[in-house]
Design an enzyme around this catalytic site. Structure first.
Site, PDB file in Angstrom:
ATOM      1  N   GLY A  11       0.722  -1.198   0.091  1.00 31.69           N
ATOM      2  CA  GLY A  11       0.109   0.121  -0.129  1.00 31.69           C
ATOM      3  C   GLY A  11       0.576   1.281  -0.136  1.00 31.69           C
ATOM      4  O   GLY A  11       2.166   0.713   0.351  1.00 31.69           O
ATOM      5  N   GLU A  12       0.703   2.184  -0.840  1.00 34.35           N
ATOM      6  CA  GLU A  12       1.040   4.026  -0.773  1.00 34.35           C
ATOM      7  C   GLU A  12      -0.232   4.301  -0.306  1.00 34.35           C
ATOM      8  O   GLU A  12      -0.958   4.954  -1.435  1.00 34.35           O
ATOM      9  CB  GLU A  12       2.001   3.521  -1.413  1.00 34.35           C
ATOM     10  CG  GLU A  12       3.049   4.815  -1.894  1.00 34.35           C
ATOM     11  CD  GLU A  12       4.168   4.670  -3.069  1.00 34.35           C
ATOM     12  OE1 GLU A  12       4.225   4.474  -2.967  1.00 34.35           O
ATOM     13  OE2 GLU A  12       3.166   4.674  -4.619  1.00 34.35           O
ATOM     14  N   THR A  14      -0.339   8.974   0.600  1.00 36.16           N
ATOM     15  CA  THR A  14       0.090  10.527   1.032  1.00 36.16           C
ATOM     16  C   THR A  14       0.984  10.795   2.390  1.00 36.16           C
ATOM     17  O   THR A  14       1.693  11.620   2.202  1.00 36.16           O
ATOM     18  CB  THR A  14      -1.091  11.614   1.064  1.00 36.16           C
ATOM     19  OG1 THR A  14      -2.100  11.624   0.022  1.00 36.16           O
ATOM     20  CG2 THR A  14      -0.540  13.047   1.391  1.00 36.16           C
ATOM     21  N   GLY A  16       2.410   8.473   3.507  1.00 35.67           N
ATOM     22  CA  GLY A  16       3.976   6.891   4.307  1.00 35.67           C
ATOM     23  C   GLY A  16       3.253   5.246   3.384  1.00 35.67           C
ATOM     24  O   GLY A  16       2.102   5.546   2.161  1.00 35.67           O
ATOM     25  N   ASP A 144     -13.618   8.594   5.290  1.00 34.14           N
ATOM     26  CA  ASP A 144     -13.648   7.662   3.853  1.00 34.14           C
ATOM     27  C   ASP A 144     -13.450   6.068   3.757  1.00 34.14           C
ATOM     28  O   ASP A 144     -12.804   5.994   3.693  1.00 34.14           O
ATOM     29  CB  ASP A 144     -11.645   7.741   4.304  1.00 34.14           C
ATOM     30  CG  ASP A 144     -11.192   7.923   2.729  1.00 34.14           C
ATOM     31  OD1 ASP A 144     -11.483   8.158   1.941  1.00 34.14           O
ATOM     32  OD2 ASP A 144      -9.857   7.699   3.324  1.00 34.14           O
TER      33      ASP A 144
END
Length: 400
Positions: A11-12, A14, A16, A144
């Site tokens: 995963g990636e 904003t 980290g 979110d």
């Protein structure tokens, strides 16, 4: 960090990156979420501290990911640290916060094909609403809700990524630039700074359509485009029934000037849905003050009528994959296609046996432009038409 062996990046975002790792002490497979400082002057990340705070507050809640450990990492002086530097995009020359979480092999982006029937969809929605209801009961809203933040393992779903989470008890104005654009309710798009758990419920409604149809109904490119897509489906009556919506700060900026459908198109577009499924959707995609709570939605007949939700263990197995891995896969396929086309141009056309598709399929997070008249579910009995066009998740006002 020397307690873990990094296996892969999964995963990636904003703030980290997320890694699959193995504990050297127990052999347990875990997820390490590393959150970096935004600059050298800010100190430890506010979003990281917020995430840890709410993970601790929600520990033990059903269908919400639980916290195993958290620590500050300086990024120096160990073999594992140097190995981690090879995986990081920016390296870890400064301190970062590491959160240790259970590892889930897929999210709902990667596991979408598991939900092939209405029983599987009911199972997923029941788990998601259980997690959200538990968060709201603890006076927390997620802000979110989207497929990439719904993790799955052996059919069991856990809500993750608390970076945008906040208390429902606050009396202070809240930012409206929250919730990923495609899942953002109209009141936030128009600039509301007083809102509550109902924003999560709207996102659940969008996610429900996505589970039923495998297409997001509102793939807006900008805030203005997002408002247009929502109102094409919800109609002018949505504005008329929403108290104070036309008085919000961004209403004049984003409200479409052209004529809109007078009434909601939901019943017409989703006319092939069972009555209980359509009614559940209407209880989520409605003006903020009319939306049912997550707890009320769990008592909806949709979950008790036949066919009943399947057990999580009966959800079909799918190849393990997260949104990040899907993006990497399709990116690599695209590069391979480009190289193949360059070679074809230089060497002449291949014979038929060598021919491959000239376009790699788009990743789920960036769907192809949709036919304005079609939105297919991929399952018998759930085909419907939705007037939407394709787009990306980018936004004029960035929100993650």
């Amino acid at each position: 960090m020397d307690k873990y062996v990094i296996l892969a990046q999964v995963g990636e975002g904003t703030f980290g990156a997320v890694y699959k790792a193995r504990s050297k002490q127990t052999g347990e497979i875990v997820a390490l979420k590393k959150m970096y400082n935004q600059n050298d002057e800010e100190g430890l990340s506010y979003f990281a501290l917020q995430e840890i705070k709410y993970l601790k507050q929600l520990n033990g809640s059903p269908n919400v990911i639980h916290l195993i450990d958290s620590f500050i990492h300086e990024g120096e002086n160990s073999t594992d640290d140097r190995r981690l530097n090879l995986l990081d995009v920016e390296g870890i020359k400064k301190a970062c916060i590491v959160v240790v979480l259970p590892y889930y092999e897929s999210d709902l982006v990667g596991a979408q094909t598991a939900f092939t029937g209405i029983r599987e969809v009911k199972c997923a929605m029941q788990q998601i609403l259980t997690g959200i209801s538990s968060m709201h009961a603890n006076h927390v809203m997620h802000r979110d809700i989207k497929p990439a933040n719904m993790l799955m393992r052996d059919g069991e779903i856990a809500i993750a990524d608390m970076g945008m989470t906040t208390s429902t008890n606050t009396t202070s104005p809240l930012p409206h630039q929250v919730v990923t654009l495609w899942y953002r309710p109209l009141e936030l798009l128009f600039g509301a700074n007083r809102y509550g758990p109902e924003v999560d419920v709207w996102s659940c409604g969008v996610l429900f359509i996505e589970l039923m149809s495998r297409k997001c109904p509102f793939p807006g490119r900008t805030e203005h485009h997002q408002v247009e897509l929502i109102l094409e489906l919800m109609g002018q009556s949505y504005i008329d029934q929403s108290e104070g919506l036309n008085k919000l700060s961004l209403y004049e900026k984003y409200m479409p000037k052209r004529e809109l459908p007078r009434n909601s198109q939901l019943k017409r577009i989703f006319s092939s849905w069972a009555d209980d499924a359509l009614d559940l959707l209407l209880k989520m995609l409605c003006p903020a003050k009319q939306r049912w709570t997550a707890s009320q939605l769990l008592d909806h007949p949709f979950f008790t009528n036949n066919p009943s939700p399947c057990s999580p263990k009966d959800v079909p197995k799918v190849p393990a994959m997260h949104e990040y891995e899907m993006k990497q896969k399709y990116h690599n396929q695209g590069r391979t296609t480009q190289r193949r086309e360059e070679m074809t141009h230089a060497q002449g056309p291949p014979n038929k046996k060598q021919c491959l598709p000239t376009h790699a399929p788009m990743p789920r997070s960036q769907p192809r432009s949709l036919d304005k008249n079609k939105l297919h579910s991929g399952q018998e009995g759930y085909r419907h038409k939705v007037p939407v066009t394709g787009g990306s998740r980018t936004s004029e006002e960035t929100s993650n």
